[in-house]
Design a protein around this motif. Structure first.
Motif, mmCIF file in Angstrom:
data_model
loop_
_atom_site.group_PDB
_atom_site.id
_atom_site.type_symbol
_atom_site.label_atom_id
_atom_site.label_comp_id
_atom_site.label_asym_id
_atom_site.label_seq_id
_atom_site.Cartn_x
_atom_site.Cartn_y
_atom_site.Cartn_z
ATOM 1 N N SER A 200 0.845 -1.188 0.000
ATOM 2 C CA SER A 200 0.000 0.000 0.000
ATOM 3 C C SER A 200 0.882 1.241 0.000
ATOM 4 O O SER A 200 2.079 1.182 0.307
ATOM 5 C CB SER A 200 -0.906 0.009 1.231
ATOM 6 N N HIS A 201 0.281 2.375 -0.332
ATOM 7 C CA HIS A 201 1.020 3.633 -0.327
ATOM 8 C C HIS A 201 1.559 3.941 1.064
ATOM 9 O O HIS A 201 2.713 4.382 1.216
ATOM 10 C CB HIS A 201 0.095 4.763 -0.798
ATOM 11 N N SER A 202 0.759 3.704 2.079
ATOM 12 C CA SER A 202 1.177 4.011 3.455
ATOM 13 C C SER A 202 2.341 3.127 3.894
ATOM 14 O O SER A 202 3.233 3.585 4.621
ATOM 15 C CB SER A 202 0.003 3.848 4.422
ATOM 16 N N GLU A 203 2.369 1.869 3.452
ATOM 17 C CA GLU A 203 3.482 0.982 3.820
ATOM 18 C C GLU A 203 4.782 1.455 3.188
ATOM 19 O O GLU A 203 5.828 1.487 3.848
ATOM 20 C CB GLU A 203 3.163 -0.452 3.397
ATOM 21 N N ARG A 204 4.721 1.828 1.917
ATOM 22 C CA ARG A 204 5.937 2.332 1.264
ATOM 23 C C ARG A 204 6.396 3.637 1.919
ATOM 24 O O ARG A 204 7.600 3.860 2.117
ATOM 25 C CB ARG A 204 5.683 2.560 -0.221
ATOM 26 N N GLN A 205 5.454 4.506 2.276
ATOM 27 C CA GLN A 205 5.821 5.761 2.909
ATOM 28 C C GLN A 205 6.434 5.528 4.285
ATOM 29 O O GLN A 205 7.384 6.217 4.673
ATOM 30 C CB GLN A 205 4.599 6.672 3.015
ATOM 31 N N GLN B 86 18.311 17.131 -13.456
ATOM 32 C CA GLN B 86 18.968 16.941 -12.171
ATOM 33 C C GLN B 86 18.254 15.834 -11.395
ATOM 34 O O GLN B 86 17.032 15.696 -11.483
ATOM 35 C CB GLN B 86 18.930 18.235 -11.362
ATOM 36 N N ARG B 87 19.008 15.039 -10.651
ATOM 37 C CA ARG B 87 18.384 13.977 -9.863
ATOM 38 C C ARG B 87 17.500 14.588 -8.774
ATOM 39 O O ARG B 87 17.939 15.491 -8.054
ATOM 40 C CB ARG B 87 19.452 13.074 -9.224
ATOM 41 N N PRO B 88 16.264 14.109 -8.660
ATOM 42 C CA PRO B 88 15.361 14.650 -7.632
ATOM 43 C C PRO B 88 15.636 14.038 -6.259
ATOM 44 O O PRO B 88 16.344 13.027 -6.147
ATOM 45 C CB PRO B 88 13.984 14.225 -8.140
ATOM 46 N N GLU B 89 15.089 14.648 -5.235
ATOM 47 C CA GLU B 89 15.074 14.046 -3.903
ATOM 48 C C GLU B 89 13.828 13.175 -3.802
ATOM 49 O O GLU B 89 12.797 13.477 -4.420
ATOM 50 C CB GLU B 89 15.061 15.120 -2.819
ATOM 51 N N ILE B 90 13.917 12.111 -3.036
ATOM 52 C CA ILE B 90 12.753 11.250 -2.872
ATOM 53 C C ILE B 90 12.196 11.389 -1.459
ATOM 54 O O ILE B 90 12.911 11.739 -0.526
ATOM 55 C CB ILE B 90 13.077 9.771 -3.179
ATOM 56 N N ASN B 91 10.889 11.130 -1.341
ATOM 57 C CA ASN B 91 10.197 11.228 -0.063
ATOM 58 C C ASN B 91 10.440 12.590 0.600
ATOM 59 O O ASN B 91 10.852 12.682 1.739
ATOM 60 C CB ASN B 91 10.642 10.106 0.879
ATOM 61 N N ARG C 90 3.536 15.442 1.195
ATOM 62 C CA ARG C 90 4.655 14.518 0.990
ATOM 63 C C ARG C 90 4.776 14.260 -0.515
ATOM 64 O O ARG C 90 3.808 13.882 -1.175
ATOM 65 C CB ARG C 90 4.389 13.211 1.727
ATOM 66 N N LEU C 91 5.972 14.467 -1.053
ATOM 67 C CA LEU C 91 6.208 14.300 -2.478
ATOM 68 C C LEU C 91 7.073 13.060 -2.730
ATOM 69 O O LEU C 91 8.033 12.813 -2.003
ATOM 70 C CB LEU C 91 6.907 15.537 -3.061
ATOM 71 N N GLU C 92 6.717 12.320 -3.761
ATOM 72 C CA GLU C 92 7.518 11.144 -4.112
ATOM 73 C C GLU C 92 8.868 11.571 -4.676
ATOM 74 O O GLU C 92 9.901 10.983 -4.371
ATOM 75 C CB GLU C 92 6.779 10.285 -5.137
ATOM 76 N N LEU C 93 8.851 12.594 -5.521
ATOM 77 C CA LEU C 93 10.061 13.155 -6.122
ATOM 78 C C LEU C 93 9.985 14.665 -6.016
ATOM 79 O O LEU C 93 8.908 15.247 -6.189
ATOM 80 C CB LEU C 93 10.189 12.751 -7.595
ATOM 81 N N ALA C 94 11.115 15.315 -5.744
ATOM 82 C CA ALA C 94 11.088 16.769 -5.578
ATOM 83 C C ALA C 94 12.398 17.402 -6.017
ATOM 84 O O ALA C 94 13.476 16.837 -5.824
ATOM 85 C CB ALA C 94 10.802 17.127 -4.121
ATOM 86 N N SER D 2 -0.618 11.021 -4.215
ATOM 87 C CA SER D 2 -1.898 11.392 -3.607
ATOM 88 C C SER D 2 -2.379 12.740 -4.133
ATOM 89 O O SER D 2 -1.628 13.726 -4.152
ATOM 90 C CB SER D 2 -1.747 11.457 -2.082
ATOM 91 N N SER D 3 -3.649 12.797 -4.531
ATOM 92 C CA SER D 3 -4.220 14.063 -4.994
ATOM 93 C C SER D 3 -4.252 15.088 -3.866
ATOM 94 O O SER D 3 -4.135 16.300 -4.108
ATOM 95 C CB SER D 3 -5.635 13.840 -5.546
ATOM 96 N N ASN D 4 -4.405 14.620 -2.619
ATOM 97 C CA ASN D 4 -4.391 15.536 -1.475
ATOM 98 C C ASN D 4 -3.023 16.194 -1.327
ATOM 99 O O ASN D 4 -2.921 17.390 -1.025
ATOM 100 C CB ASN D 4 -4.761 14.797 -0.194
ATOM 101 N N ASP D 5 -1.959 15.400 -1.521
ATOM 102 C CA ASP D 5 -0.607 15.948 -1.437
ATOM 103 C C ASP D 5 -0.365 16.971 -2.547
ATOM 104 O O ASP D 5 0.303 17.988 -2.325
ATOM 105 C CB ASP D 5 0.433 14.826 -1.524
ATOM 106 N N ILE D 6 -0.888 16.689 -3.737
ATOM 107 C CA ILE D 6 -0.736 17.634 -4.846
ATOM 108 C C ILE D 6 -1.396 18.966 -4.499
ATOM 109 O O ILE D 6 -0.798 20.041 -4.633
ATOM 110 C CB ILE D 6 -1.337 17.056 -6.140
ATOM 111 N N ASP D 7 -2.641 18.901 -4.010
ATOM 112 C CA ASP D 7 -3.377 20.126 -3.664
ATOM 113 C C ASP D 7 -2.702 20.871 -2.516
ATOM 114 O O ASP D 7 -2.560 22.103 -2.558
ATOM 115 C CB ASP D 7 -4.817 19.783 -3.295
#
Length: 361
Positions: free
Chosen positions: A248-253, A295-300, A313-317, A328-333
């Motif tokens: 699940s997304h929460s487990e990976r996070q 450029q390589r992004p940062e993760i998490n 929380r962003l997967e890549l930044a 997550s759409s909530n994270d995007i907003d």
């Protein structure tokens, strides 16, 4: 399906406890509720194209990740896994074929032929693969082998973070073959390894249930220490022949939160390290970034609000540019509300060639 129960150990435990009065144990068959939608999707459900939703470029039906095909096309049909140009064209032209959505992971589809209904192994739509840049097929990898060896279980598992419901077969945690004392053996092994993942080195002491013990050879009855390896659930899911492990997304996070807190993300100098640690659902984005020499992004990455609290929380930044990718759409907003430009994987892959040139610097 035939189930076999061995109650010998339970009865032995009762004898050890020496109860004043022994009760009676009755095993009765009880039907379990199977979600109607999941049952229908397992068999394949006739739908109109307008009823199929799109989540981050992926196909969805009532919150379930699905594939889609036209039953009347028979064994020559191609099944769709994303909102590719072919489906977009069908939608815009108002075509009314008999569409079928399914989350069956067997790779077999029920199609119509001149002899009636039959099962057939269909090929995946190449436009769909390119839409997602699946395994880098649109940027860094030849698409032919990906089509030839496409694995439905692996595909659903790759994007498991995007959907709250997963095909039931992906939830099967293990097949038979474990020894009776496996629970004790695995527990002791994790203690011996100080609850540390032997692959990524994350300390799982605070989330012990997410630390597994893996049989290296695949033989579950071989519990010799040389055949065992303590792995966090993320590293375990990436072992050969473990495509069925959908996280699940929460487990990976949770795993990546621990890695970040323990400094495992402080120095990631290679693209492969980003692939190793990031959610598989953003690997298509990473392939595109690598090919475009970004450029390589940062993760998490954590976006903070004006009070220093976690806002998103962003997967890549790319913090310098306040740009990122989220699932997550909530994270995007929430990230956008705090001054960031954040998109999903579909939006990025659709426009990165023209809009992300500044991410090279």
């Amino acid at each position: 399906m035939k189930l076999t129960f061995n109650l010998r150990r339970l009865m032995q435990a009762i004898e050890v406890m020496e109860p004043e009065k022994k009760g009676t144990f009755t095993l009765a068959l009880q039907e379990t509720h199977i979600d109607k939608i999941s049952a229908e999707l397992e068999q394949g459900k006739d739908v109109e194209l307008k009823d199929v939703e799109v989540e981050s470029g992926l196909l969805s039906y009532k919150g379930r990740h699905v594939t889609l095909y036209i039953k009347a096309n028979g064994s020559s049909a191609r099944f769709h896994i994303s909102d590719c140009s072919t489906l977009q064209s069908m939608r815009s032209s108002g075509r009314f074929e008999r569409y079928v959505v399914t989350n069956n992971t067997s790779g077999e589809f029920i199609v119509d032929t001149s002899y009636g209904e039959t099962k057939a192994r269909l090929k995946v739509c190449q436009n769909c693969l390119r839409k997602l840049n699946y395994k880098g097929c649109n940027t860094t990898t030849q698409i032919g082998p990906i089509v030839q060896h496409f694995n439905m279980v692996e595909f659903f598992s790759t994007y498991s973070s995007f959907f709250p419901h997963m095909p039931s077969r992906l939830a099967e945690t293990a097949k038979s073959g474990y020894t009776d004392d496996w629970s004790k053996v695995s527990s002791h092994y994790r203690v011996e390894k100080n609850f540390e993942c032997e692959e990524c080195k994350v300390d799982m002491r605070s989330h012990r249930a997410l630390l597994h013990v893996h049989h290296i050879s695949g033989v579950k009855s071989d519990n010799r220490p040389s055949n065992l390896k303590a792995l966090c659930i993320d590293c375990h899911s990436k072992q050969p022949k473990h495509e069925h492990m959908a996280l699940s997304h929460s487990e990976r996070q949770t795993i990546n939160d621990l890695r970040k807190a323990q400094g495992l993300f402080d120095v990631l100098n290679e693209w492969q390290e980003l692939f190793d640690y990031s959610d598989p659902g953003v690997h298509g984005v990473l392939h595109a970034c690598q090919q475009a020499c970004l450029q390589r992004p940062e993760i998490n990455y954590f976006v903070e609000d004006n009070f220093g609290e976690l806002a998103a929380r962003l997967e890549l930044a790319w913090p310098k540019h306040k740009f990122g990718i989220a699932i997550s759409s909530n994270d995007i907003d929430d990230a956008r509300n705090n001054g960031w430009d954040v998109v999903g994987i579909n939006d990025f892959l659709d426009s990165y060639k023209s809009k992300s040139y500044n991410l090279r610097y």
